[in-house]
Design a protein around this motif. Sequence first.
Motif, PDB file in Angstrom:
ATOM      1  N   PHE A   8      53.056  29.018  43.156  1.00 13.37           N
ATOM      2  CA  PHE A   8      52.413  29.072  41.851  1.00 13.37           C
ATOM      3  C   PHE A   8      50.933  29.445  41.933  1.00 13.37           C
ATOM      4  O   PHE A   8      50.370  29.951  40.961  1.00 13.37           O
ATOM      5  N   ILE A   9      50.288  29.192  43.058  1.00 13.36           N
ATOM      6  CA  ILE A   9      48.909  29.669  43.212  1.00 13.36           C
ATOM      7  C   ILE A   9      48.867  31.186  43.048  1.00 13.36           C
ATOM      8  O   ILE A   9      48.031  31.739  42.312  1.00 13.36           O
ATOM      9  N   LEU A  10      49.783  31.871  43.715  1.00 14.71           N
ATOM     10  CA  LEU A  10      49.850  33.332  43.625  1.00 14.71           C
ATOM     11  C   LEU A  10      50.202  33.778  42.214  1.00 14.71           C
ATOM     12  O   LEU A  10      49.579  34.684  41.645  1.00 14.71           O
ATOM     13  N   LEU A  11      51.219  33.141  41.640  1.00 15.82           N
ATOM     14  CA  LEU A  11      51.716  33.556  40.328  1.00 15.82           C
ATOM     15  C   LEU A  11      50.669  33.383  39.237  1.00 15.82           C
ATOM     16  O   LEU A  11      50.418  34.299  38.436  1.00 15.82           O
ATOM     17  N   PHE A  12      50.034  32.227  39.192  1.00 15.85           N
ATOM     18  CA  PHE A  12      49.093  31.942  38.117  1.00 15.85           C
ATOM     19  C   PHE A  12      47.800  32.735  38.269  1.00 15.85           C
ATOM     20  O   PHE A  12      47.194  33.141  37.265  1.00 15.85           O
ATOM     21  N   ALA A  13      47.345  32.951  39.488  1.00 13.54           N
ATOM     22  CA  ALA A  13      46.140  33.755  39.696  1.00 13.54           C
ATOM     23  C   ALA A  13      46.355  35.180  39.196  1.00 13.54           C
ATOM     24  O   ALA A  13      45.456  35.783  38.597  1.00 13.54           O
ATOM     25  N   GLN A  14      47.553  35.720  39.424  1.00 11.54           N
ATOM     26  CA  GLN A  14      47.873  37.069  38.955  1.00 11.54           C
ATOM     27  C   GLN A  14      47.913  37.144  37.436  1.00 11.54           C
ATOM     28  O   GLN A  14      47.624  38.196  36.844  1.00 11.54           O
ATOM     29  N   SER A  15      48.269  36.024  36.793  1.00  8.25           N
ATOM     30  CA  SER A  15      48.455  36.015  35.346  1.00  8.25           C
ATOM     31  C   SER A  15      47.223  35.562  34.583  1.00  8.25           C
ATOM     32  O   SER A  15      47.266  35.448  33.355  1.00  8.25           O
ATOM     33  N   GLY A  16      46.139  35.307  35.280  1.00  6.40           N
ATOM     34  CA  GLY A  16      44.907  34.892  34.621  1.00  6.40           C
ATOM     35  C   GLY A  16      44.900  33.446  34.174  1.00  6.40           C
ATOM     36  O   GLY A  16      44.069  33.045  33.359  1.00  6.40           O
ATOM     37  N   LEU A  17      45.831  32.638  34.700  1.00 10.22           N
ATOM     38  CA  LEU A  17      45.852  31.200  34.398  1.00 10.22           C
ATOM     39  C   LEU A  17      45.100  30.491  35.523  1.00 10.22           C
ATOM     40  O   LEU A  17      45.690  29.831  36.386  1.00 10.22           O
ATOM     41  N   TYR A  18      43.789  30.623  35.502  1.00 10.83           N
ATOM     42  CA  TYR A  18      42.973  30.211  36.638  1.00 10.83           C
ATOM     43  C   TYR A  18      42.948  28.696  36.839  1.00 10.83           C
ATOM     44  O   TYR A  18      42.913  28.215  37.977  1.00 10.83           O
TER      45      TYR A  18
END
Length: 217
Positions: free
Chosen positions: A58-68
């Motif tokens: 989820f670190i990878l997924l959320f960083a890509q989606s702008g959910l910092y």
Amino acid sequence: MTLADVLDPLQQPLVTVLDTPVSWTEVLGFGSGALCVWLVARQHLANWPIGIANNLFFILLFAQSGLYADAGLQIVFISLAAYGWWTWTHGGGPGTSVLPVRSTTRTEWTWLLAAGAVGALGLTLLLSRATDSTVPFWDALTASLSLMATYGQCRKRVESWWLWIAADLVYIPLYAYKELYLTSLLYAGFLTLCLVGLCNWNRDLTAGRRVDAVVPV
């Protein structure tokens, strides 16, 4: 070989849902997340290492989606998972290695609510001013609720499930808005598992109170 070379395959589309590509990262996050919550509901110790794997995806997924906030939150979750893993095996007190289910005390609620409010406000301001987040308040709110719930989970406080339920009710539409449809579906599943976990932990809490009420002859 660089870290980017290792991570790039995980970011490639695997399937398409509602005309939106779904990456390996999201699929693996879906599977590990569902398994983790299922194990927590059954108070199985394996939930902690599975949860750590889920946090990494989820670190990878959320960083890509702008959910910092949610991406940064996963790092905190990993630290809390290590604490929860130790607590579940060593926090039962003298004569037992099993941590029992308990209710959240009034003092704990006071600190949790205060910390949650301050955290949500601080993260909202940080995300609004320092990032390009389009959902700073909602990202901050879910981060704060999740941290509060994780603390309760580490201590086996039954009310932690109510905090997870509140977080999931925000997460589901938030991830759909960000076109993370599989993750939104995952959190709908989480919501169901949270209700199961709440029932299971309430049952164990009631059973524990009955044992505590028995007066030795």
